[in-house]
Motif scaffolding. Structure first.
Motif, PDB file in Angstrom:
ATOM      1  N   LYS A   1      -1.287  13.870  13.798  1.00 19.04           N
ATOM      2  CA  LYS A   1      -1.506  14.093  15.227  1.00 19.04           C
ATOM      3  C   LYS A   1      -1.861  15.542  15.538  1.00 19.04           C
ATOM      4  CE  LYS A   1       1.497  10.327  16.823  1.00 19.04           C
ATOM      5  NZ  LYS A   1       2.714   9.984  17.609  1.00 19.04           N
ATOM      6  N   ASP A   2      -1.426  16.477  14.688  1.00 20.05           N
ATOM      7  CA  ASP A   2      -1.709  17.887  14.940  1.00 20.05           C
ATOM      8  C   ASP A   2      -3.102  18.303  14.474  1.00 20.05           C
ATOM      9  OD1 ASP A   2      -1.453  17.864  12.206  1.00 20.05           O
ATOM     10  OD2 ASP A   2       0.177  19.326  12.112  1.00 20.05           O
ATOM     11  N   GLY A   3      -3.921  17.324  14.038  1.00 20.67           N
ATOM     12  CA  GLY A   3      -5.275  17.613  13.608  1.00 20.67           C
ATOM     13  C   GLY A   3      -5.403  17.939  12.128  1.00 20.67           C
ATOM     14  N   ARG A   4      -4.279  17.945  11.411  1.00 23.65           N
ATOM     15  CA  ARG A   4      -4.314  18.247   9.983  1.00 23.65           C
ATOM     16  C   ARG A   4      -4.604  16.966   9.187  1.00 23.65           C
ATOM     17  NH1 ARG A   4      -3.029  22.626   7.219  1.00 23.65           N
ATOM     18  NH2 ARG A   4      -2.289  23.567   9.155  1.00 23.65           N
ATOM     19  N   THR A   5      -5.423  17.094   8.162  1.00 18.11           N
ATOM     20  CA  THR A   5      -5.760  15.971   7.295  1.00 18.11           C
ATOM     21  C   THR A   5      -5.187  16.212   5.902  1.00 18.11           C
ATOM     22  OG1 THR A   5      -7.817  15.574   8.504  1.00 18.11           O
ATOM     23  CG2 THR A   5      -7.622  14.592   6.324  1.00 18.11           C
ATOM     24  N   PHE A   6      -4.532  15.193   5.330  1.00 17.91           N
ATOM     25  CA  PHE A   6      -3.970  15.271   3.990  1.00 17.91           C
ATOM     26  C   PHE A   6      -4.785  14.403   3.031  1.00 17.91           C
ATOM     27  CE2 PHE A   6      -0.528  16.862   6.466  1.00 17.91           C
ATOM     28  CZ  PHE A   6       0.232  17.650   5.625  1.00 17.91           C
ATOM     29  N   PHE A   7      -5.034  14.923   1.843  1.00 17.24           N
ATOM     30  CA  PHE A   7      -5.703  14.176   0.781  1.00 17.24           C
ATOM     31  C   PHE A   7      -4.646  13.851  -0.265  1.00 17.24           C
ATOM     32  CE2 PHE A   7      -8.910  14.482  -2.933  1.00 17.24           C
ATOM     33  CZ  PHE A   7      -9.132  13.111  -2.884  1.00 17.24           C
ATOM     34  N   ARG A   8      -4.444  12.554  -0.539  1.00 15.38           N
ATOM     35  CA  ARG A   8      -3.356  12.098  -1.390  1.00 15.38           C
ATOM     36  C   ARG A   8      -3.858  11.128  -2.464  1.00 15.38           C
ATOM     37  NH1 ARG A   8       0.411  11.534   4.008  1.00 15.38           N
ATOM     38  NH2 ARG A   8       1.393  13.601   3.824  1.00 15.38           N
ATOM     39  N   TYR A   9      -3.029  10.950  -3.493  1.00 19.61           N
ATOM     40  CA  TYR A   9      -3.352   9.938  -4.506  1.00 19.61           C
ATOM     41  C   TYR A   9      -2.057   9.339  -5.049  1.00 19.61           C
ATOM     42  CZ  TYR A   9      -1.910  12.752  -8.552  1.00 19.61           C
ATOM     43  OH  TYR A   9      -1.177  13.449  -9.477  1.00 19.61           O
ATOM     44  N   ALA A  10      -2.214   8.140  -5.628  1.00 23.43           N
ATOM     45  CA  ALA A  10      -1.094   7.461  -6.270  1.00 23.43           C
ATOM     46  C   ALA A  10      -1.608   6.746  -7.507  1.00 23.43           C
ATOM     47  CB  ALA A  10      -0.425   6.474  -5.311  1.00 23.43           C
ATOM     48  N   GLU A  11      -0.728   6.600  -8.505  1.00 21.89           N
ATOM     49  CA  GLU A  11      -1.085   5.901  -9.734  1.00 21.89           C
ATOM     50  C   GLU A  11      -0.553   4.474  -9.690  1.00 21.89           C
ATOM     51  OE1 GLU A  11       0.462   8.264 -12.888  1.00 21.89           O
ATOM     52  OE2 GLU A  11      -1.128   9.783 -12.733  1.00 21.89           O
ATOM     53  N   PHE A  12      -1.260   3.580 -10.375  1.00 23.06           N
ATOM     54  CA  PHE A  12      -0.892   2.168 -10.420  1.00 23.06           C
ATOM     55  C   PHE A  12      -0.217   1.883 -11.749  1.00 23.06           C
ATOM     56  CE2 PHE A  12      -1.985  -2.428 -10.842  1.00 23.06           C
ATOM     57  CZ  PHE A  12      -1.396  -2.869  -9.667  1.00 23.06           C
ATOM     58  N   GLN A  13       1.044   1.453 -11.699  1.00 24.22           N
ATOM     59  CA  GLN A  13       1.791   1.143 -12.912  1.00 24.22           C
ATOM     60  C   GLN A  13       2.637  -0.103 -12.704  1.00 24.22           C
ATOM     61  OE1 GLN A  13       4.158   4.482 -14.210  1.00 24.22           O
ATOM     62  NE2 GLN A  13       2.447   5.924 -14.137  1.00 24.22           N
TER      63      GLN A  13
ATOM     64  N   SER B   1       0.827  -1.204   0.000  1.00 27.09           N
ATOM     65  CA  SER B   1       0.000   0.000   0.000  1.00 27.09           C
ATOM     66  C   SER B   1       0.865   1.260   0.000  1.00 27.09           C
ATOM     67  CB  SER B   1      -0.916   0.015   1.222  1.00 27.09           C
ATOM     68  OG  SER B   1      -1.637   1.230   1.301  1.00 27.09           O
ATOM     69  N   PRO B   2       0.457   2.285  -0.759  1.00 22.82           N
ATOM     70  CA  PRO B   2       1.186   3.553  -0.715  1.00 22.82           C
ATOM     71  C   PRO B   2       0.741   4.438   0.449  1.00 22.82           C
ATOM     72  CG  PRO B   2      -0.608   3.733  -2.277  1.00 22.82           C
ATOM     73  CD  PRO B   2      -0.640   2.309  -1.742  1.00 22.82           C
ATOM     74  N   CYS B   3      -0.214   3.941   1.238  1.00 17.40           N
ATOM     75  CA  CYS B   3      -0.842   4.750   2.281  1.00 17.40           C
ATOM     76  C   CYS B   3      -0.150   4.543   3.619  1.00 17.40           C
ATOM     77  CB  CYS B   3      -2.318   4.395   2.412  1.00 17.40           C
ATOM     78  SG  CYS B   3      -3.191   4.344   0.827  1.00 17.40           S
ATOM     79  N   GLY B   4       0.019   5.611   4.357  1.00 13.73           N
ATOM     80  CA  GLY B   4       0.706   5.545   5.630  1.00 13.73           C
ATOM     81  C   GLY B   4      -0.220   5.200   6.787  1.00 13.73           C
ATOM     82  N   GLU B   5       0.322   5.312   7.997  1.00 11.22           N
ATOM     83  CA  GLU B   5      -0.484   5.068   9.193  1.00 11.22           C
ATOM     84  C   GLU B   5      -1.589   6.115   9.303  1.00 11.22           C
ATOM     85  OE1 GLU B   5       2.018   4.947  12.594  1.00 11.22           O
ATOM     86  OE2 GLU B   5       3.070   3.118  11.983  1.00 11.22           O
TER      87      GLU B   5
ATOM     88  N   GLY C   1       2.050  -3.077 -11.940  1.00 18.63           N
ATOM     89  CA  GLY C   1       1.733  -3.934 -10.800  1.00 18.63           C
ATOM     90  C   GLY C   1       2.034  -3.343  -9.444  1.00 18.63           C
ATOM     91  N   THR C   2       2.447  -2.066  -9.382  1.00 22.91           N
ATOM     92  CA  THR C   2       2.756  -1.453  -8.090  1.00 22.91           C
ATOM     93  C   THR C   2       2.197  -0.030  -8.045  1.00 22.91           C
ATOM     94  OG1 THR C   2       4.880  -0.580  -8.854  1.00 22.91           O
ATOM     95  CG2 THR C   2       4.885  -2.773  -7.840  1.00 22.91           C
ATOM     96  N   TRP C   3       2.009   0.448  -6.827  1.00 27.16           N
ATOM     97  CA  TRP C   3       1.605   1.838  -6.629  1.00 27.16           C
ATOM     98  C   TRP C   3       2.826   2.729  -6.684  1.00 27.16           C
ATOM     99  CZ3 TRP C   3      -3.229   2.675  -7.355  1.00 27.16           C
ATOM    100  CH2 TRP C   3      -4.177   1.724  -6.991  1.00 27.16           C
ATOM    101  N   GLN C   4       2.720   3.823  -7.422  1.00 30.02           N
ATOM    102  CA  GLN C   4       3.823   4.756  -7.569  1.00 30.02           C
ATOM    103  C   GLN C   4       3.850   5.739  -6.387  1.00 30.02           C
ATOM    104  OE1 GLN C   4       5.976   4.175 -10.369  1.00 30.02           O
ATOM    105  NE2 GLN C   4       4.655   2.375 -10.158  1.00 30.02           N
ATOM    106  N   LYS C   5       4.791   6.649  -6.419  1.00 32.76           N
ATOM    107  CA  LYS C   5       4.962   7.627  -5.351  1.00 32.76           C
ATOM    108  C   LYS C   5       3.683   8.431  -5.137  1.00 32.76           C
ATOM    109  CE  LYS C   5       7.494  11.886  -4.313  1.00 32.76           C
ATOM    110  NZ  LYS C   5       8.512  12.859  -4.791  1.00 32.76           N
ATOM    111  N   PRO C   6       3.229   8.576  -3.886  1.00 29.49           N
ATOM    112  CA  PRO C   6       2.019   9.360  -3.611  1.00 29.49           C
ATOM    113  C   PRO C   6       2.252  10.852  -3.841  1.00 29.49           C
ATOM    114  CG  PRO C   6       2.542   7.876  -1.787  1.00 29.49           C
ATOM    115  CD  PRO C   6       3.733   7.910  -2.677  1.00 29.49           C
ATOM    116  N   TYR C   7       1.183  11.535  -4.240  1.00 29.61           N
ATOM    117  CA  TYR C   7       1.201  12.985  -4.395  1.00 29.61           C
ATOM    118  C   TYR C   7       0.169  13.598  -3.458  1.00 29.61           C
ATOM    119  CZ  TYR C   7       3.894  12.393  -8.709  1.00 29.61           C
ATOM    120  OH  TYR C   7       4.862  12.078  -9.628  1.00 29.61           O
ATOM    121  N   ASP C   8       0.506  14.744  -2.878  1.00 26.21           N
ATOM    122  CA  ASP C   8      -0.447  15.484  -2.058  1.00 26.21           C
ATOM    123  C   ASP C   8      -1.301  16.375  -2.957  1.00 26.21           C
ATOM    124  OD1 ASP C   8       0.610  14.353   0.175  1.00 26.21           O
ATOM    125  OD2 ASP C   8       1.642  16.149   0.897  1.00 26.21           O
TER     126      ASP C   8
END
Length: 400
Positions: free
Chosen positions: A59-71, A32-36, A73-80
């Motif tokens: 932990k500081d209450g901030r939420t990030f929306f991210r995406y990654a492309e599938f190429q 998975s390209p997704c973190g904790e 057979g693997t997920w590529q580097k996530p982008y914010d």
């Protein structure tokens, strides 16, 4: 559609759909390209490209929306895409990322007032070769009410067809609140909004919407709400530039005094349309799938799947013009599982197959499924005592 006849309708009415022979699924975990503390996955495919979007809470209450492309057979580097501290983050109403000819559309939900369910839809758009435009308004009613449950699809001229639930009429007046409604519009890659329409002035409050682009034009499916609280699935279609009146996909007659938080899913190829949904009419939980060969003007008798322990959270993808794969969550004792069934327009069903064990709580959200090349990808939120994390697997189409 070829192969549909009155005899088959009788067979489906008797819930005796012929079973497709069983195959052993080849389920392959993908890193998975997704973190904790990630959750709310959304899978999307278009023109051979597949992406995964999700949120990660810090932990500081901030939420990030991210995406990654599938190429390859693997997920590529996530982008914010964006981040914020005033978002509405909810297990059932989640952000999404959609691509069309190199143009990107995504959305998040931003709080508009202190009330829990006062939030607006904010669009993030990236025209091809340009930077992101963040936080654009989708609606301009300015009411501190609920707006969400967005479905966005690639549309003409690199634009996006977008539909959503809109609470502008739920503002309390003289102690009374009006109903939730559903609207739709076309969004250009630069954020220009055209063709906004009210599709139905009274809908269920918090079930996901669904949409598809047929050969005749866009269709939208959603959980409707009658005056006497029947909440079945309805469809509206855009024909010759005008939207049709709402019509039931099928009369389940599920009367429930509250939102079941279980919306429908629509998939289409040409004018072959399939709609999957959950119902508990007659206190008999089941997932249903109905085919149409005329873009949703009429539907065949639905096919039922799942046991009395199914809890819904459906998704659906087309494997070919006549075959749909449906996923849903079902309890077995104290555990729950993400399962899939393959169904054909002729009424043939495969035995249900298990993709993974899954937490049945709201924290696990709505599992996602998408056809990608020779595989079908799945994403869901895994829940532990200390965190949540989005997980992904693939299943070879030939094993389905």
């Amino acid at each position: 559609m070829k192969g549909w006849c009155s005899v088959m309708v009788m067979v489906l009415n008797l819930s005796c759909a012929e079973e497709i022979h069983e195959k052993k699924l080849e389920v392959t975990p993908i890193e998975s390209p997704c973190g904790e503390h990630s959750s709310l996955p959304y899978l999307f495919s278009n023109s051979g490209k597949t992406s995964l979007s999700w949120v990660e809470e810090q932990k500081d209450g901030r939420t990030f929306f991210r995406y990654a492309e599938f190429q390859d057979g693997t997920w590529q580097k996530p982008y914010d895409i964006a981040n914020g501290t005033d978002w509405f983050v909810n297990w059932a109403d989640f952000p999404a990322f959609v691509e069309n000819e190199g143009n990107f559309f995504s959305h998040i939900l931003k709080k508009s007032a202190e009330d829990t369910y006062s939030y607006d839809i904010k669009m993030n758009l990236k025209p091809k070769g340009m930077d992101w435009q963040i936080g654009l308004p989708l609606h301009d009613d300015g009411t501190p009410t609920e707006h969400g449950f967005v479905t966005a699809l690639p549309y003409h001229n690199a634009s996006f067809f977008v539909t959503w639930l809109d609470g502008r009429n739920t503002v309390e007046k003289e102690g009374q609140r009006g109903p939730m409604s559903i609207r739709a519009a076309v969004v250009a890659s630069d954020g220009t909004i055209t063709n906004e329409n009210l599709l139905d002035p009274r809908t269920c409050d918090c079930c996901q919407t669904g949409a598809a682009i047929t050969a005749n034009g866009p269709i939208v499916v959603y959980r409707d709400r009658s005056e006497d609280e029947v909440r079945d699935i309805s469809i509206v279609r855009k024909l010759n530039g005008k939207w049709t009146a709402p019509k039931s996909v099928y009369h389940d007659n599920w009367k429930i005094n509250g939102c079941p938080v279980n919306g429908p899913k629509a998939v289409a190829l040409g004018n072959t349309l399939a709609v999957a949904w959950f119902t508990e009419a007659g206190k008999r939980p089941t997932v249903k799938l109905a085919f149409s060969d005329n873009g949703g003007n009429t539907f065949q008798e639905p096919i039922s799947m799942g046991t009395s322990s199914v809890i819904g959270r459906v998704d659906a993808v087309l494997l070919d013009a006549q075959t749909v794969l449906v996923s849903y969550v079902e309890r077995e004792g104290e555990k729950a599982y993400l399962k899939v069934v393959k169904a054909t327009a002729e009424g043939r069903l495969s035995p249900p197959e298990t993709i993974t064990e899954i937490n049945s709580s709201r924290q696990s959200g709505f599992p996602q499924m998408e056809h990608s090349g020779k595989s079908v990808l799945f994403a869901w939120t895994e829940v532990s005592e200390t965190m949540t994390q989005v997980k992904t697997v693939s299943v070879l189409t030939k094993s389905l």
